[in-house]
Design a protein around this motif. Sequence first.
Motif, mmCIF file in Angstrom:
data_model
loop_
_atom_site.group_PDB
_atom_site.id
_atom_site.type_symbol
_atom_site.label_atom_id
_atom_site.label_comp_id
_atom_site.label_asym_id
_atom_site.label_seq_id
_atom_site.Cartn_x
_atom_site.Cartn_y
_atom_site.Cartn_z
ATOM 1 N N ASN A 198 58.162 46.711 -24.041
ATOM 2 C CA ASN A 198 57.396 47.930 -23.743
ATOM 3 C C ASN A 198 56.487 48.246 -24.929
ATOM 4 O OD1 ASN A 198 58.728 49.222 -21.119
ATOM 5 N ND2 ASN A 198 60.375 48.382 -22.367
ATOM 6 N N PRO A 199 55.482 47.419 -25.186
ATOM 7 C CA PRO A 199 54.694 47.511 -26.423
ATOM 8 C C PRO A 199 53.860 48.784 -26.508
ATOM 9 C CG PRO A 199 53.652 45.987 -24.899
ATOM 10 C CD PRO A 199 54.995 46.336 -24.308
ATOM 11 N N LEU A 200 53.612 49.194 -27.749
ATOM 12 C CA LEU A 200 52.781 50.364 -28.016
ATOM 13 C C LEU A 200 51.304 49.982 -28.162
ATOM 14 C CD1 LEU A 200 55.098 52.014 -30.701
ATOM 15 C CD2 LEU A 200 54.864 52.686 -28.303
ATOM 16 N N ASN A 201 51.061 48.703 -28.483
ATOM 17 C CA ASN A 201 49.691 48.183 -28.648
ATOM 18 C C ASN A 201 48.913 48.961 -29.702
ATOM 19 O OD1 ASN A 201 49.881 46.121 -26.570
ATOM 20 N ND2 ASN A 201 49.881 47.806 -25.092
ATOM 21 N N LEU A 202 49.527 49.072 -30.875
ATOM 22 C CA LEU A 202 48.898 49.741 -32.006
ATOM 23 C C LEU A 202 48.402 48.714 -33.017
ATOM 24 C CD1 LEU A 202 51.558 52.550 -32.609
ATOM 25 C CD2 LEU A 202 49.410 52.740 -31.352
ATOM 26 N N GLY A 203 47.313 49.035 -33.693
ATOM 27 C CA GLY A 203 46.772 48.144 -34.708
ATOM 28 C C GLY A 203 46.029 46.969 -34.104
ATOM 29 N N HIS A 204 45.562 46.078 -35.002
ATOM 30 C CA HIS A 204 44.724 44.961 -34.576
ATOM 31 C C HIS A 204 45.373 43.604 -34.849
ATOM 32 C CE1 HIS A 204 41.967 48.376 -35.093
ATOM 33 N NE2 HIS A 204 41.266 47.822 -34.121
ATOM 34 N N GLY A 205 46.657 43.613 -35.215
ATOM 35 C CA GLY A 205 47.341 42.357 -35.506
ATOM 36 C C GLY A 205 48.708 42.333 -34.846
ATOM 37 N N HIS A 206 49.731 42.014 -35.641
ATOM 38 C CA HIS A 206 51.105 42.010 -35.140
ATOM 39 C C HIS A 206 51.583 43.466 -35.068
ATOM 40 C CE1 HIS A 206 51.683 37.656 -35.301
ATOM 41 N NE2 HIS A 206 51.020 37.674 -36.436
ATOM 42 N N GLY A 207 51.459 44.053 -33.896
ATOM 43 C CA GLY A 207 51.758 45.465 -33.724
ATOM 44 C C GLY A 207 53.252 45.767 -33.781
ATOM 45 N N PRO A 208 53.604 47.033 -34.041
ATOM 46 C CA PRO A 208 55.010 47.425 -34.130
ATOM 47 C C PRO A 208 55.677 47.474 -32.760
ATOM 48 C CG PRO A 208 53.625 49.366 -34.285
ATOM 49 C CD PRO A 208 52.698 48.174 -34.287
ATOM 50 N N THR A 209 56.993 47.376 -32.773
ATOM 51 C CA THR A 209 57.751 47.488 -31.535
ATOM 52 C C THR A 209 57.924 48.961 -31.154
ATOM 53 O OG1 THR A 209 59.870 47.494 -32.703
ATOM 54 C CG2 THR A 209 58.998 45.367 -32.024
ATOM 55 N N ASN A 210 58.384 49.175 -29.947
ATOM 56 C CA ASN A 210 58.533 50.522 -29.388
ATOM 57 C C ASN A 210 59.974 51.002 -29.592
ATOM 58 O OD1 ASN A 210 58.804 52.807 -27.805
ATOM 59 N ND2 ASN A 210 57.595 51.987 -26.123
#
Length: 269
Positions: A249-261
Amino acid sequence: MSNIPQTLTIAGSDSGGGAGIQADLKTFQMRGVFGTVAITAVTAQNTLGVFDIAPIPLATISAQIKAIAEDFDIQAVKIGMLGNSDIIQCVAENLEQYRFPQIVLDPVMIAKGGASLLQQDAVVALKQYILPKATVITPNLPEAEALTGIKVVDDTSAERAARLLQQWGVETVVIKGGHSGNSQSAVCLDWVFTPTAQFTLQAERFPTNQTHGTGCTFSACITAELAKGNSVEQAIRTAKAYITAAISNPLNLGHGHGPTNHWAYQDEK
């Protein structure tokens, strides 16, 4: 005295908020335990990489652990980024002094973007000083190989690596298979070896780069569950479900390896 489970994370700070103590505290909070910290290093990083690392002075690391140990009832400790052999020895001395009941070691060596987070000479110190104190260790495939010299590719090699880690004093070994070169596989497989049993955990493999902090989050969840009095096997199974939900359930934050939810698992319950 409060009956709220209390935990301590000894790890580095991630300015991007997806890994390190930030991920640990978010996980602790979501799993219903109170988290405290001892920061070993401050990093400048985001989803694209690590740009600066500043180790915390040894006296300050010791002072943080002392302050926590003397005022809180810590049931479980998570250890993450230590960085160098001096910090490893410092943390080991504090673990010896305060005798926390359970210790979960996430042997942080390489960041998602490829930056080294553990100096080479520190690997020897980690094996000598920290592994014998660990209740659970949670290496991924590259970390398991770096620690043992064994390339884990199947059940047999996983058991060889795990048994070697147990010979060095670790009680339970969880070798995480998410870094498997078989990225086309529909299943992500982890190997678990306790003092009395061994089993595997499977989860659907999700094609995503939103995986920054997965190792921190997984080990922090195990720590939280142990602090609540759950068995090691229960803690590991819950952590597997927790991190699977966080990745899928990704947050899709940032422009690279994004953080988990970190709140996905609670949303699913």
